[in-house]
Design an enzyme around this catalytic site. Structure first.
Site, PDB file in Angstrom:
ATOM      1  N   GLN A 121      -9.457   0.400 -16.332  1.00 13.08           N
ATOM      2  CA  GLN A 121      -9.994  -0.586 -15.377  1.00 13.08           C
ATOM      3  C   GLN A 121     -11.272  -0.063 -14.719  1.00 13.08           C
ATOM      4  OE1 GLN A 121      -7.590  -2.901 -12.368  1.00 13.08           O
ATOM      5  NE2 GLN A 121      -8.223  -1.230 -11.041  1.00 13.08           N
ATOM      6  N   SER A 166       2.506   4.383  -7.397  1.00 11.12           N
ATOM      7  CA  SER A 166       2.252   3.018  -7.849  1.00 11.12           C
ATOM      8  C   SER A 166       3.134   2.063  -7.069  1.00 11.12           C
ATOM      9  CB  SER A 166       2.566   2.892  -9.346  1.00 11.12           C
ATOM     10  OG  SER A 166       2.670   1.530  -9.716  1.00 11.12           O
ATOM     11  N   GLY A 196      -1.775   6.386  -2.585  1.00 12.00           N
ATOM     12  CA  GLY A 196      -2.931   6.254  -3.482  1.00 12.00           C
ATOM     13  C   GLY A 196      -3.977   5.333  -2.874  1.00 12.00           C
ATOM     14  N   HIS A 197      -3.517   4.155  -2.424  1.00  7.42           N
ATOM     15  CA  HIS A 197      -4.444   3.217  -1.779  1.00  7.42           C
ATOM     16  C   HIS A 197      -5.056   3.840  -0.519  1.00  7.42           C
ATOM     17  CE1 HIS A 197      -1.424   0.258  -3.599  1.00  7.42           C
ATOM     18  NE2 HIS A 197      -2.557  -0.087  -4.184  1.00  7.42           N
ATOM     19  N   GLN A 218      -4.766 -11.755 -13.509  1.00  7.62           N
ATOM     20  CA  GLN A 218      -4.641 -10.510 -14.270  1.00  7.62           C
ATOM     21  C   GLN A 218      -3.208 -10.220 -14.718  1.00  7.62           C
ATOM     22  OE1 GLN A 218      -6.264  -8.202 -10.834  1.00  7.62           O
ATOM     23  NE2 GLN A 218      -4.857  -6.609 -11.516  1.00  7.62           N
ATOM     24  N   ASP A 224      -5.943   3.794 -12.696  1.00  8.24           N
ATOM     25  CA  ASP A 224      -6.206   2.720 -13.659  1.00  8.24           C
ATOM     26  C   ASP A 224      -7.526   3.049 -14.342  1.00  8.24           C
ATOM     27  OD1 ASP A 224      -3.982   0.694 -12.905  1.00  8.24           O
ATOM     28  OD2 ASP A 224      -4.829   1.369 -11.014  1.00  8.24           O
ATOM     29  N   ARG A 266       4.526  -0.340  -8.260  1.00 13.23           N
ATOM     30  CA  ARG A 266       5.626  -0.726  -9.148  1.00 13.23           C
ATOM     31  C   ARG A 266       6.715   0.346  -9.237  1.00 13.23           C
ATOM     32  NH1 ARG A 266       1.246  -3.356 -12.381  1.00 13.23           N
ATOM     33  NH2 ARG A 266       1.728  -5.587 -12.405  1.00 13.23           N
ATOM     34  N   GLY A 322      -9.297   3.660  -8.064  1.00 14.81           N
ATOM     35  CA  GLY A 322      -8.511   4.833  -8.423  1.00 14.81           C
ATOM     36  C   GLY A 322      -8.629   5.164  -9.900  1.00 14.81           C
ATOM     37  N   LEU A 363       0.815  -1.218   0.000  1.00 16.44           N
ATOM     38  CA  LEU A 363       0.000   0.000   0.000  1.00 16.44           C
ATOM     39  C   LEU A 363       0.848   1.268   0.000  1.00 16.44           C
ATOM     40  CD1 LEU A 363      -2.796  -0.999   2.561  1.00 16.44           C
ATOM     41  CD2 LEU A 363      -2.694  -1.405   0.086  1.00 16.44           C
TER      42      LEU A 363
END
Ligand code: AMP
Length: 276
Positions: A148, A180, A30-31, A55, A145, A182, A142, A27
Site C-alpha cells: 500500500q 493490527s 501502530g496508529h 477497499q 502495509d 484485526r 505504516g 486505533l
C-alpha cells in the site's frame, strides 16, 4: 477532541504545516506511532477515521470491522492529534459518485492486488480524496502495509498531489506479532501461533545473513510457516522494495513479504532482510 464529519467544516489551513494520518480507526500502538511522528514534524495533525467500503471485497469484513470512535478520539488526542475527520460513506461517496483512481502495472497486480481484486483502487481513490479534502503537507503511512505504501507513493507522484509521503516502521507486540486492528479476531489458541509470520520473516533474514540466495531464504521461511498447520499461507516472497518484483539476487533494502489466513482472520507482515 474535535470530530469533523462534513467536508465544509474542515478547518481552513492556518498552521505552518499540516500532517495527515489516514486510518480506518480502532486505533492501536501502530496508529499512535504514526500520529506521534506526525505531531513531532507538523504544527497541526489531522487523523482521518474512515472504514472505506471501496477497499473491501465481497465476503471481506467491512460490516464487522471493529469500530470505537470514542476510544479512538481519546487515544488520538493523547498521541498529539489536533482534530479528527470522520466522514460517513454517504459523504465520501454520494449518489452519482463514479470516479476511480487506478494505479496500473505490476505494482498492483501481484500479492495483495491479486488476492484482493479492487483493493488498491479503493485505497488510491479514498487517499486521493482525503488529500484533496485535508490538503496536508505530509501524510504518514505504516510499513505494515508495505505494498500500500508503494502504491500511495506511485499515485502521489504520478498525479502531482504535492504531499510528502512519510513511511513509519512496523510496531509489533512484545512477541513479534505486527499490531493490527484485526488481531482482535484471533482466538486465544490462535494468538500465540500468529507469531508464525514474524518468525518466518526472521528465518528469511537469518538465512540471507548466512549467505543463502533469495530462493533458499524463502524456503527457510516456508519451513517455519509449515510448522503451524492452521495457518494457510497466501504468499511468502523476497521482493524489490520499490517495485515489489520477486528477486533472484539480493538488492539493498530487499523485503520479505508474507500473507496468509488463520480460520478467523487474514494477516500480513513484512521485514527488510537485506540492509539498505
Ligand atoms: P489501517 O487503520 O489498518 O488502515 O491503518 C492505518 C495506517 O496505520 C496505515 O498506514 C497502516 O500501515 C498503519 N499501521 C497499521 N498497523 C501498523 C503497525 N503495526 N505499525 C505501523 N503502522 C501501522
Amino acid at each position: 477532541m474535535r470530530i469533523i464529519s462534513q467536508p465544509a467544516d474542515l478547518p481552513v489551513r492556518e498552521s505552518a504545516s499540516r500532517g495527515l494520518v489516514p486510518t480506518m480507526g480502532y486505533l492501536h500502538e501502530g496508529h499512535l506511532e504514526l500520529i506521534r511522528r506526525a505531531a513531532a514534524e507538523n504544527e497541526e495533525v489531522a487523523v482521518s477515521i474512515f472504514v472505506n467500503p471501496l477497499q473491501f471485497g465481497p465476503g471481506e469484513d467491512y460490516r464487522t470491522y471493529p469500530r470505537d470512535l470514542e476510544r479512538d478520539a481519546r487515544l488520538a488526542e493523547s498521541a498529539g492529534a489536533s482534530w479528527i475527520f470522520h466522514p460517513s460513506p454517504e459523504v465520501m461517496y454520494p449518489p452519482g459518485f463514479a470516479t476511480t483512481v487506478h494505479v496500473g502495472g505490476p505494482l498492483t497486480e501481484r500479492w495483495e492486488g491479486e488476492r484482493r481484486p479492487g483493493h488498491f483502487d479503493g485505497v488510491a481513490t479514498v487517499v486521493t480524496k482525503l488529500f484533496n479534502l485535508v490538503r496536508p503537507d505530509r501524510a504518514y503511512f505504516g510499513e505494515k502495509d508495505f505494498q500500500q505504501l508503494q502504491v500511495v507513493r506511485r499515485f502521489t507522484a504520478d498525479l502531482n498531489l504535492g504531499v510528502e509521503i512519510v513511511p513509519v516502521p512496523i510496531v509489533r507486540e512484545p512477541d513479534g506479532l505486527a499490531r493490527s486492528s484485526r488481531n482482535v479476531y484471533l482466538t486465544a489458541e490462535e494468538r500465540p501461533r500468529a507469531t508464525v509470520l514474524y518468525r518466518a520473516l526472521l528465518a528469511v533474514r537469518e538465512a540471507a545473513r548466512r549467505g543463502a540466495s533469495p530462493a533458499e531464504a524463502v524456503e527457510a521461511g516456508e519451513k517455519v510457516l509449515a510448522s503451524v498447520p492452521e495457518f494457510v499461507p497466501d504468499y511468502l516472497a523476497v521482493v524489490h522494495p520499490g517495485t515489489l518484483e520477486p528477486l533472484s539476487s539480493w538488492v539493498p533494502g530487499a523485503r520479505a513479504i508474507v500473507a496468509g489466513r488463520f480460520p478467523t482472520v487474514r494477516l500480513i507482515d513484512n521485514m527488510e532482510v537485506w540492509d539498505r
